[in-house]
Design a protein around this motif. Structure first.
Motif, PDB file in Angstrom:
ATOM      1  N   SER A  24       0.833  -1.201   0.000  1.00 31.71           N
ATOM      2  CA  SER A  24       0.000   0.000   0.000  1.00 31.71           C
ATOM      3  C   SER A  24       0.868   1.252   0.000  1.00 31.71           C
ATOM      4  CB  SER A  24      -0.924  -0.007   1.216  1.00 31.71           C
ATOM      5  OG  SER A  24      -1.685   1.170   1.291  1.00 31.71           O
ATOM      6  N   ILE A  60       1.026   4.278  -2.859  1.00 34.59           N
ATOM      7  CA  ILE A  60       0.814   5.690  -2.513  1.00 34.59           C
ATOM      8  C   ILE A  60       2.018   6.521  -2.967  1.00 34.59           C
ATOM      9  CG2 ILE A  60       0.605   7.317  -0.593  1.00 34.59           C
ATOM     10  CD1 ILE A  60      -1.015   5.103   0.862  1.00 34.59           C
ATOM     11  N   GLN A  85       2.049   9.625  -5.593  1.00 34.51           N
ATOM     12  CA  GLN A  85       2.654  10.925  -5.271  1.00 34.51           C
ATOM     13  C   GLN A  85       3.609  11.363  -6.376  1.00 34.51           C
ATOM     14  OE1 GLN A  85       3.586   9.684  -0.915  1.00 34.51           O
ATOM     15  NE2 GLN A  85       3.888  11.914  -0.986  1.00 34.51           N
ATOM     16  N   PHE A 108       0.803  14.438  -1.406  1.00 30.44           N
ATOM     17  CA  PHE A 108       0.145  13.598  -0.403  1.00 30.44           C
ATOM     18  C   PHE A 108      -1.134  14.257   0.109  1.00 30.44           C
ATOM     19  CE2 PHE A 108      -0.344  11.879   3.942  1.00 30.44           C
ATOM     20  CZ  PHE A 108      -0.433  10.530   3.621  1.00 30.44           C
ATOM     21  N   LEU A 156      -3.844  13.761  -2.401  1.00 32.64           N
ATOM     22  CA  LEU A 156      -4.422  12.420  -2.300  1.00 32.64           C
ATOM     23  C   LEU A 156      -5.389  12.323  -1.126  1.00 32.64           C
ATOM     24  CD1 LEU A 156      -1.263  10.197  -2.953  1.00 32.64           C
ATOM     25  CD2 LEU A 156      -3.255  10.406  -4.437  1.00 32.64           C
ATOM     26  N   SER A 214      -9.367  11.432  -1.183  1.00 29.55           N
ATOM     27  CA  SER A 214      -9.821  10.310  -0.364  1.00 29.55           C
ATOM     28  C   SER A 214     -10.996  10.716   0.514  1.00 29.55           C
ATOM     29  CB  SER A 214      -8.661   9.816   0.505  1.00 29.55           C
ATOM     30  OG  SER A 214      -9.095   8.862   1.446  1.00 29.55           O
ATOM     31  N   LEU A 226      -7.223   5.778   1.131  1.00 32.38           N
ATOM     32  CA  LEU A 226      -6.108   6.450   0.469  1.00 32.38           C
ATOM     33  C   LEU A 226      -5.436   5.527  -0.547  1.00 32.38           C
ATOM     34  CD1 LEU A 226      -4.567   9.166   0.556  1.00 32.38           C
ATOM     35  CD2 LEU A 226      -2.987   8.096   2.183  1.00 32.38           C
ATOM     36  N   HIS A 227      -5.280   4.264  -0.175  1.00 26.85           N
ATOM     37  CA  HIS A 227      -4.658   3.305  -1.089  1.00 26.85           C
ATOM     38  C   HIS A 227      -5.485   3.129  -2.353  1.00 26.85           C
ATOM     39  CE1 HIS A 227      -4.094  -0.863  -2.640  1.00 26.85           C
ATOM     40  NE2 HIS A 227      -2.826  -0.502  -2.565  1.00 26.85           N
ATOM     41  N   ALA A 252      -4.915   6.138  -4.599  1.00 26.49           N
ATOM     42  CA  ALA A 252      -3.576   6.064  -5.188  1.00 26.49           C
ATOM     43  C   ALA A 252      -3.506   4.995  -6.271  1.00 26.49           C
ATOM     44  CB  ALA A 252      -2.555   5.770  -4.090  1.00 26.49           C
TER      45      ALA A 252
END
Length: 227
Positions: A171, A175, A179, A194, A197, A201, A208-209, A212
């Protein structure tokens, strides 16, 4: 049989197996071998009315477990929900399980030992060992079964933790890739990418994963040559 040597061999093999399913298969094999039993298996409880058998030496173990669910009684269920270990010398006369015992005898089981598989913080299920003859297991056999269960529980917990760590690392890598894509596309810093993201999310109510991963997949799709 040298029980100590056998347990040591099993511990080494469990480390090599690497995954919980392989470890459980190994444990039930050794349980049948070391206790001179006819069958062994693992019961994992989902609820009192639903269990799984992730490892078993024969299909009869599934039947024995299913009968415990059907009658809502038996040494394996009790090992998970009651004390740590239960042993019966003759299922046909054991008054603790008046319904399961005769039903188990009909599929050839006469003796059984059920041992809880659990750490201090989490239960996994029970290790269950069966024999076709009455009085097959002694008090010392119970102790051996508990040692087998301890090895299995420790290995299972360690493997599960390792799988969780692997997933976390994967994960984190995804991410980081997302980024990098955002930094290159918008000429922004790593921190800004970040935060970007995180905002997506929260706005889309997605992990978040997941956000990404979608960015990485889209980049890879756009990079493929058009036919």
């Amino acid at each position: 049989m040298d029980i100590a040597r056998t347990l040591a061999d099993m511990a080494l093999e469990l480390q090599q197996d690497g995954t919980p399913p392989a470890m459980l298969d190994r444990v039930v094999h050794y349980a049948r071998l070391t206790l001179d039993a006819d069958d062994a298996g693992i019961m994992r409880i989902i609820s009192r009315s639903r269990v799984e058998t992730p490892a078993a030496t024969t299909s009869r173990v599934d039947e024995a477990h299913a009968l415990q669910v059907k009658h809502d009684e038996g040494p394996c269920l009790d090992a998970i929900l009651g004390r740590a270990t239960y042993r019966t010398d003759d299922v046909t006369t054991d008054r603790r399980w008046p319904l399961w015992g005769p039903a188990a005898a009909e599929i050839g089981i006469r003796s059984a030992v059920g041992v809880r598989l659990a750490t201090r913080t989490r239960g996994y299920g029970s290790l269950n060992i069966y024999a076709d003859r009455p009085s097959a297991f002694s008090a010392s056999d119970e102790q051996v079964a508990e040692m087998l269960a301890a090895h299995a529980t420790a290995a299972f917990a360690a493997a599960e933790k390792a799988e969780g760590l692997t997933a976390a690392l994967e994960s984190r890598t995804t991410i980081g890739q997302a980024q990098g894509i955002l930094m290159e596309k918008f000429a922004i810093t790593s921190d800004a990418a970040f935060e970007f993201l995180k905002r997506i999310s929260q706005h889309e109510n997605k992990r978040l994963h997941t956000v990404a991963e979608a960015i990485v997949v889209q980049r890879d799709a756009n990079a493929r040559p058009q036919k």
